[in-house]
Scaffold this active site. Structure first.
Site, PDB file in Angstrom:
ATOM      1  N   TRP A 106       0.729  -1.194  -0.006  1.00  0.00           N
ATOM      2  CA  TRP A 106       0.070  -0.027   0.054  1.00  0.00           C
ATOM      3  C   TRP A 106       0.866   1.135  -0.052  1.00  0.00           C
ATOM      4  O   TRP A 106       0.425   2.154  -0.731  1.00  0.00           O
ATOM      5  CB  TRP A 106      -1.029   0.109   1.118  1.00  0.00           C
ATOM      6  CG  TRP A 106      -2.252  -1.185   1.100  1.00  0.00           C
ATOM      7  CD1 TRP A 106      -2.468  -2.116   1.726  1.00  0.00           C
ATOM      8  CD2 TRP A 106      -3.262  -1.013  -0.295  1.00  0.00           C
ATOM      9  NE1 TRP A 106      -3.557  -2.811   1.077  1.00  0.00           N
ATOM     10  CE2 TRP A 106      -3.835  -2.025   0.050  1.00  0.00           C
ATOM     11  CE3 TRP A 106      -3.295  -0.279  -1.088  1.00  0.00           C
ATOM     12  CZ2 TRP A 106      -4.787  -2.475  -0.760  1.00  0.00           C
ATOM     13  CZ3 TRP A 106      -4.322  -0.440  -2.104  1.00  0.00           C
ATOM     14  CH2 TRP A 106      -5.195  -1.564  -1.870  1.00  0.00           C
ATOM     15  N   ASP A 175      -2.176   6.503   6.282  1.00  0.00           N
ATOM     16  CA  ASP A 175      -3.308   5.877   5.622  1.00  0.00           C
ATOM     17  C   ASP A 175      -3.637   4.447   6.600  1.00  0.00           C
ATOM     18  O   ASP A 175      -2.912   3.675   6.890  1.00  0.00           O
ATOM     19  CB  ASP A 175      -2.426   5.067   4.476  1.00  0.00           C
ATOM     20  CG  ASP A 175      -3.503   4.075   3.804  1.00  0.00           C
ATOM     21  OD1 ASP A 175      -4.868   3.962   4.342  1.00  0.00           O
ATOM     22  OD2 ASP A 175      -3.343   3.449   2.733  1.00  0.00           O
ATOM     23  N   LYS A 199     -12.822  -1.733   6.038  1.00  0.00           N
ATOM     24  CA  LYS A 199     -12.105  -2.559   7.196  1.00  0.00           C
ATOM     25  C   LYS A 199     -12.528  -2.576   8.545  1.00  0.00           C
ATOM     26  O   LYS A 199     -13.273  -3.451   9.014  1.00  0.00           O
ATOM     27  CB  LYS A 199     -10.622  -2.347   7.158  1.00  0.00           C
ATOM     28  CG  LYS A 199      -9.676  -2.790   5.819  1.00  0.00           C
ATOM     29  CD  LYS A 199     -10.006  -2.189   4.528  1.00  0.00           C
ATOM     30  CE  LYS A 199      -9.233  -2.890   3.350  1.00  0.00           C
ATOM     31  NZ  LYS A 199      -8.290  -2.097   2.836  1.00  0.00           N
TER      32      LYS A 199
END
Ligand SMILES: *Cc1c(COP(=O)(O)O)cnc(C)c1O
Length: 363
Positions: A106, A175, A199
């Protein structure tokens, strides 16, 4: 083996399991929200009812994370991936420099997107350990004149999580997609936090951005209005039609967390879940997790079997036991158990006991 009414244990990395209590409440309110004669999905986003739902969600999130008025809370769309562009477009300003930490897949995507707009410097990387560690903070080569420093506190695919918050002289951007609300954080240490909802927050389609207000108002002239944090803040995230149902469900999840005692309590549970699973892996010579112990994620636990030829049998038998979505990310193979807030200890124990049985029968 199932919980409640025909519900399996779901270890999906995202969209992930939602609290059963939240889904039950949503079902009860689905057709006729609080005797108003319609579903939340059918409400105008400008109606008194929905504005109250939206405000309550924001207030609950502010309480959970103890977010001060110095920060705006935005409810956006486009996922965390859209924020990979929105962050540089809004925060770069002046010399266009942005520092990034690379701890895995990511991070890399955020870096790649930012490099379209910014003079990006990768100031620390754990590539040399194949992303099984977090780079030691003493070695970070940050620039004093960077507009911000971006990092990924929890790498969802590698299962690597920071055990510290970097203390920098430039705004810190995080993030937090796969770790937000898993434990308390001190929001005042951050310039900006963003997280896709699917999530630990709610259904897909919603992205939460928490941004220090003094960082607003400097967006690049060509920034699309919908990505301009100032514009979104000025319009209370209602500049156009927001993902109303996801926002409503996020509010129910926030309330569920508050009812359970807030993030300190949730952190205690999450730590217990993670250590039980890592202990099971470490105590077996059949299962393995490559991440150095102090950087192991509480939320995403990748593991391999000693014999990868047994992977598909493992997944098949797991599914028969009501344990879903354990297949590892397509880029790394093996298994991954995502044990977000909504995945209870009972689910983790069912997984551990299955792993034990599988090893005995098949290894
Ligand atoms: C899931 C995830 C993303 C991507 O989220 P989208 O909402 O699909 O764009 C980005 N970063 C992290 C850390 C994630 O876990």
């Amino acid at each position: 083996m199932s919980v409640g009414v025909d519900r399996s244990f779901n270890f999906c990395a995202g969209p992930a399991a939602l609290p059963e209590a939240v889904l039950t409440q949503a079902r009860e309110e689905l057709l006729n929200w609080r005797q108003r004669g319609l579903s939340v999905m059918e409400m105008s986003h400008r109606s008194e009812e929905f504005v109250a739902i939206a405000e309550q969600a924001e207030n609950s999130l502010r309480r959970l994370l103890d977010i001060s008025d110095d920060y705006a809370v935005l409810f956006m769309q486009g996922g965390a991936t859209m924020q990979f562009s929105a962050v540089p477009l809004n925060l770069l300003g002046g010399n266009g420099r942005a520092d990034y930490v690379n701890t895995g897949q990511w991070s890399k995507k955020a870096i790649k997107e930012a490099a379209r707009y910014a003079d990006v410097k990768v100031v620390a990387s754990s590539e040399s350990t194949n992303f099984t560690t977090v780079p030691d903070f003493s070695g970070w080569e940050c620039r004093a004149d960077a507009a911000y420093c971006h990092y990924t506190p929890n790498e969802t695919i590698g299962g690597v999580e920071f055990s510290f918050v970097p203390d920098l002289n430039v705004p810190l951007v995080a993030d937090m997609s796969s770790t937000i609300l898993s434990r308390p954080v001190d929001v005042s240490q951050f310039g900006l936090i963003y997280a896709g909802a699917q999530k630990n927050i709610g259904p897909a389609g919603l992205t939460v951005v928490i941004v220090r207000r003094d960082l607003l108002g400097n967006a690049h002239a060509l920034t699309p209005s919908l990505l301009d944090y100032q514009f979104v803040a000025d319009n209370d995230s209602m500049q156009n039609t927001p993902p109303t149902y996801s926002w409503y469900l996020a509010g129910l999840v926030f309330q569920w967390l508050l009812d359970r005692g807030g993030l300190k309590e949730q952190a205690r549970t999450n730590e217990q879940k993670a250590s039980a699973l890592y202990d099971a892996i470490d105590n077996s010579s059949f299962y393995d997790n490559p991440v150095e112990p102090q950087s192991r994620s509480w939320m995403n636990v990748p593991f391999t079997l000693a014999n990868p030829e047994l992977d598909s049998l493992f997944l098949k038998k797991a599914e028969q036991r009501g344990l879903l979505n354990l297949k590892g990310h397509r880029s790394v193979g093996g298994m991954r158990a995502s044990i977000y807030n909504a995945v209870e200890m009972e689910a983790v124990q069912a997984l551990i006991s299955f792993m034990y049985d599988f090893e005995r029968e098949c290894a």
